[in-house]
Design an enzyme around this catalytic site. Structure first.
Site, PDB file in Angstrom:
ATOM      1  N   GLY A 125       0.779  -1.235   0.000  1.00 37.52           N
ATOM      2  CA  GLY A 125       0.000   0.000   0.000  1.00 37.52           C
ATOM      3  C   GLY A 125       0.809   1.283   0.000  1.00 37.52           C
ATOM      4  O   GLY A 125       0.238   2.365  -0.096  1.00 37.52           O
ATOM      5  N   ALA A 126       2.136   1.182   0.088  1.00 36.24           N
ATOM      6  CA  ALA A 126       2.959   2.408   0.156  1.00 36.24           C
ATOM      7  C   ALA A 126       2.811   3.228  -1.122  1.00 36.24           C
ATOM      8  O   ALA A 126       2.631   4.452  -1.073  1.00 36.24           O
ATOM      9  CB  ALA A 126       4.422   2.055   0.401  1.00 36.24           C
ATOM     10  N   GLY A 127       2.839   2.556  -2.278  1.00 31.85           N
ATOM     11  CA  GLY A 127       2.682   3.259  -3.553  1.00 31.85           C
ATOM     12  C   GLY A 127       1.297   3.866  -3.696  1.00 31.85           C
ATOM     13  O   GLY A 127       1.132   4.967  -4.250  1.00 31.85           O
ATOM     14  N   ASP A 128       0.292   3.159  -3.185  1.00 29.43           N
ATOM     15  CA  ASP A 128      -1.094   3.656  -3.255  1.00 29.43           C
ATOM     16  C   ASP A 128      -1.269   4.883  -2.355  1.00 29.43           C
ATOM     17  O   ASP A 128      -1.971   5.835  -2.711  1.00 29.43           O
ATOM     18  CB  ASP A 128      -2.081   2.563  -2.831  1.00 29.43           C
ATOM     19  CG  ASP A 128      -1.892   1.289  -3.647  1.00 29.43           C
ATOM     20  OD1 ASP A 128      -1.544   1.397  -4.839  1.00 29.43           O
ATOM     21  OD2 ASP A 128      -2.072   0.195  -3.086  1.00 29.43           O
TER      22      ASP A 128
END
Length: 331
Positions: free
Chosen positions: A267-270
């Site tokens: 979820g870091a990129g999101d």
């Protein structure tokens, strides 16, 4: 700086995220293979859904468009979107197909490997005629990935939604979110990811995705700029703990990451994308102002970093204050 980081609150413009939402089954123990895992925790996931919740958690206005199974997991996911303040008017339920599942292994370094159950899953069966076009046309930003391009009828729904949003004046945002196990072949993945490349005005790729798309094993400015197209306003390459690089037609550069203790990169990129879109939705002029863009990317990097400090994507997505606290603590 205040203008770049100001927030529109509940009256702010709508960001619509299109694509898949699923259940990730994450091992209770890190650093083991799926077969060795003693048990699994269920975690809601799917990049477009994560982006929608990231936007809402930061105080933006977000909606999700996609299809879930008419099953317990599907209704659970719809409930999670609602609890997190995401508009659910674009959600459809399929009576004949299940909600997608993914088993995710967390390696010792926090990176992930995936095994998917989608044969077919509900998200793949979204039809063009099921789209809530009124919702899509009201988007100021329309965000999507490439998983929705893999099979029909979802591919046609994706193309129709993208066209409707664009015709209504939305900024198109694309994060290919490469998941090779879902594609028939790497060649097909590359071809389809690139088939809509020239439509998007904001594109975010990871370093791994850049290498895959360009076929180059080095990540330099020339490789990134080989992906430039005339409609593009901002190309971002995320580099994990090394921060991100940005490219526009007039300037390019890099913004450093924040140093945190990484537990799980899910979820870091999101979170990064959600933060960026929150800041762009009401002020596209940021894309032409390098100083303000750098401030926004710093904020997005902070959001991405915070998301790696807890297990699972959605519980780890930060508020605006969380991100500002990290930025201030790092000064």
């Amino acid at each position: 700086m205040a203008s770049a980081l100001s927030n529109g609150g509940s009256n702010s413009s709508l960001i619509v995220s299109f694509g898949e939402m699923l259940i990730d089954f994450v091992p209770t123990v890190s650093g083991v293979s799926l077969a060795e895992a003693p048990g699994f925790l269920k975690a809601p996931g799917g990049a477009p859904a994560n982006v929608a919740i990231a936007v809402a958690r930061l105080g933006g206005k977000a909606a999700f468009v996609g299809k879930l199974g008419d099953d317990e997991f599907g209704h659970m996911l719809a409930g999670i979107l609602k609890q997190n303040g995401v508009i659910g008017d674009g959600i459809n339920f399929d009576k004949g197909a299940r909600t997608a599942l993914a088993f995710v292994t967390l390696r010792a370094d926090g990176e992930r490997e995936f095994m998917f159950y989608r044969n077919p899953s509900a998200d793949m069966l979204l039809k063009p005629e099921e789209l809530n076009l009124e919702l899509i046309r009201s988007a100021k930003v329309f965000h999507y990935g490439s998983i929705s391009l893999i099979v029909e009828p979802c591919r046609s729904a994706h193309l129709k939604a993208m066209e409707a949003a664009k015709d209504a004046g939305a900024l198109l945002s694309y994060d290919p979110n490469l998941r090779l196990p879902l594609w028939p072949s790497p060649e097909e993945a590359r071809e389809q990811i690139m088939s809509i490349w020239d439509k998007a005005e904001v594109i975010k790729v990871s370093d791994v995705e850049l290498e895959f798309i360009t076929g180059s094993d080095k990540i330099d400015d020339a490789d990134a700029m080989s992906l430039w197209h005339p409609n593009l306003k901002l190309l971002l390459v995320t580099l994990g703990e090394k921060g991100c690089r940005y490219y526009t037609k007039d300037f390019h550069g890099s913004v450093e990451a924040f140093l945190v203790k990484t537990v799980d990169t899910t979820g870091a990129g999101d979170s990064f994308v959600g933060a960026l879109l929150c800041k762009l939705v009401d002020d596209r002029s940021i894309l032409e102002d390098e100083a303000r863009l750098r401030e926004v990317l710093k904020f997005a990097n902070a959001c991405g970093a915070i998301t790696t400090t807890k297990k699972g994507a959605i519980p780890a997505l930060p508020t605006e204050q969380d991100a500002l606290n990290l930025i201030n603590a790092s000064k």
